[in-house]
Design a protein around this motif. Sequence first.
Motif, short mmCIF file in Angstrom:
data_model
loop_
_atom_site.label_atom_id
_atom_site.label_comp_id
_atom_site.label_asym_id
_atom_site.label_seq_id
_atom_site.Cartn_x
_atom_site.Cartn_y
_atom_site.Cartn_z
N TYR A 282 15.86 59.31 29.36
CA TYR A 282 17.21 59.76 29.73
C TYR A 282 17.76 60.85 28.80
CZ TYR A 282 18.69 56.48 26.05
OH TYR A 282 18.84 55.81 24.86
N ASP A 283 17.10 61.09 27.69
CA ASP A 283 17.60 62.06 26.72
C ASP A 283 17.51 63.48 27.26
OD1 ASP A 283 18.33 62.87 23.93
OD2 ASP A 283 16.35 63.81 24.04
N GLN A 284 18.60 64.21 27.19
CA GLN A 284 18.65 65.57 27.74
C GLN A 284 17.76 66.53 26.97
OE1 GLN A 284 20.00 66.41 30.59
NE2 GLN A 284 19.51 68.57 30.45
N ALA A 285 17.69 66.36 25.65
CA ALA A 285 16.85 67.24 24.84
C ALA A 285 15.38 67.07 25.21
CB ALA A 285 17.07 66.96 23.36
N THR A 286 14.96 65.83 25.44
CA THR A 286 13.59 65.58 25.88
C THR A 286 13.33 66.23 27.23
OG1 THR A 286 13.48 63.47 24.69
CG2 THR A 286 11.90 63.79 26.48
N PHE A 287 14.30 66.09 28.13
CA PHE A 287 14.16 66.66 29.47
C PHE A 287 14.00 68.18 29.41
CE2 PHE A 287 16.19 68.28 33.43
CZ PHE A 287 15.26 67.78 34.33
N GLU A 288 14.76 68.83 28.54
CA GLU A 288 14.65 70.28 28.41
C GLU A 288 13.27 70.66 27.85
OE1 GLU A 288 16.67 72.40 29.61
OE2 GLU A 288 18.24 70.98 30.16
N LEU A 289 12.77 69.90 26.91
CA LEU A 289 11.43 70.14 26.38
C LEU A 289 10.37 69.98 27.46
CD1 LEU A 289 11.34 68.48 22.84
CD2 LEU A 289 10.92 70.87 23.38
N ARG B 142 10.62 70.43 30.63
CA ARG B 142 10.61 71.56 31.56
C ARG B 142 9.70 72.68 31.07
NH1 ARG B 142 16.98 72.60 33.22
NH2 ARG B 142 17.14 70.97 34.80
N GLU B 143 9.74 72.94 29.78
CA GLU B 143 8.94 74.04 29.21
C GLU B 143 7.53 73.59 28.85
OE1 GLU B 143 10.93 75.88 25.95
OE2 GLU B 143 12.82 76.14 27.03
N GLU B 144 7.41 72.48 28.13
CA GLU B 144 6.12 72.09 27.55
C GLU B 144 5.22 71.36 28.52
OE1 GLU B 144 5.33 73.19 24.60
OE2 GLU B 144 7.32 74.06 24.31
N LYS C 225 10.66 74.64 42.14
CA LYS C 225 11.14 74.94 40.79
C LYS C 225 10.16 74.33 39.81
CE LYS C 225 15.25 75.15 37.90
NZ LYS C 225 16.68 74.80 37.75
N VAL C 226 9.59 75.16 38.96
CA VAL C 226 8.63 74.72 37.96
C VAL C 226 9.32 74.79 36.60
CG1 VAL C 226 6.37 75.09 36.93
CG2 VAL C 226 6.73 75.59 39.36
N GLN D 3 1.59 63.02 47.14
CA GLN D 3 2.96 62.96 46.65
C GLN D 3 3.09 63.76 45.35
OE1 GLN D 3 3.58 58.75 46.15
NE2 GLN D 3 3.82 58.37 48.33
N THR D 4 4.27 64.36 45.16
CA THR D 4 4.63 64.94 43.88
C THR D 4 5.98 64.39 43.46
OG1 THR D 4 5.63 66.88 44.96
CG2 THR D 4 3.33 67.07 44.20
N TYR D 5 6.19 64.34 42.15
CA TYR D 5 7.41 63.76 41.60
C TYR D 5 8.10 64.84 40.77
CZ TYR D 5 4.57 59.76 42.87
OH TYR D 5 3.78 58.88 43.56
N ASP D 6 9.11 65.46 41.36
CA ASP D 6 9.76 66.60 40.72
C ASP D 6 10.97 66.16 39.91
OD1 ASP D 6 7.95 68.22 41.97
OD2 ASP D 6 9.30 68.89 43.56
N PRO D 7 11.09 66.61 38.67
CA PRO D 7 12.27 66.30 37.87
C PRO D 7 13.48 67.09 38.36
CG PRO D 7 10.83 67.79 36.67
CD PRO D 7 10.12 67.45 37.94
#
Length: 369
Positions: free
Chosen positions: A13-20, A22-24, A49-50, A273-277
Amino acid sequence: MIVTQAIHPTHYYDQATFELEREEVFEKNWIFVGFKDQVAKNHDFITLKVGNTPVVVQNFNGQVSALLNICSHRRAQLQTQTQGNRPLVCPYHCWSYKSDGALAGVPQNRTDFGLDEAAKKALSLKEFTLESCGELLFVRVAKAGPSLENYLGPYYPILSRISAEFTDPVQQGHYQWNTNWKIACETVLEVYHVAGVHPESFAKFAKAECDIEFFNGHTTGNTPLQDTPKKWWAGARKHLKLEQSSEYTEYNHFFIYPNMAIGLTNGSLMSLQTYDPLTSTQSQLNFQLRMIKRLDGSATSDAVKAVIKANFTEFNHTILEEDRLVAESCQANMPAVNTPGILGQCEDRIRHFHDAWRSDIKPQLSSGE
């Protein structure tokens, strides 16, 4: 003990992890786009959206390219649907683009913009690496990285073969879950939960046992089918004159890191199936159902597809809803605990998924797990 530690609850649930992530995770790895036949005609396109990057994969007179789905003029989205057929022309001011992202046309350029060839070139859309594996298309946003064949390793010939066998589209759609994308992935990576979550659905379809194979974050789970679905599909194949996969005759499930899953039922039906954030606590599950090709090579009639859909769609929906409810329950509880869960050997596919995630993310985390 033989258990291993799961990902720390914070990272669901951490937003900083989620942002990482997306990129990593998403921008640096190969991400499934769709099937070649979905962009077979001139002007056919798929959007996705990737990570942080909107991408359009489009057919330009037979040349299929992956480009940034943002107009260089005023940043409008070029293709606004998930899938469709139209030229790559901005719906806002009608700027148009070529297969390599080059600017093709600017209305009123001579009188109002005065863009010369150098200026037009500077306004080209960013182009991304697009590769295929059999009938499957994958995109990588990052410039550097392994080829798709190296990334998939032993799964490259597997995906190539089954994508050429399961060619007949039956249905596609999506569901939105109030869970982190990783929890959504985890629901398909073990059969340990079948007795508790699916006692009247999947438990009557396949046995709660699984042989596991793996390569990096990619894994296979081979699960024996119960006798009843085997008999049903044997009759369906005979009646419909369908082939059967020679190698995959049970319930064979493949997970391609980071977010793609393929389930084969008795060598006759594919569920991809794909699981998109979407956010740190929301994800979208996209699915496509495809039947194996007919013995005579002809397309299956709409009437026959309707029968398959009636039989399988309700079953698929039931299982996904059962998974969604328990996944959303887990998601809601994550902020209330501060220690990782544990994984038994029966959840080994999740361990491999977590190991791949850690390899991508952990060097970037400000604090360890």
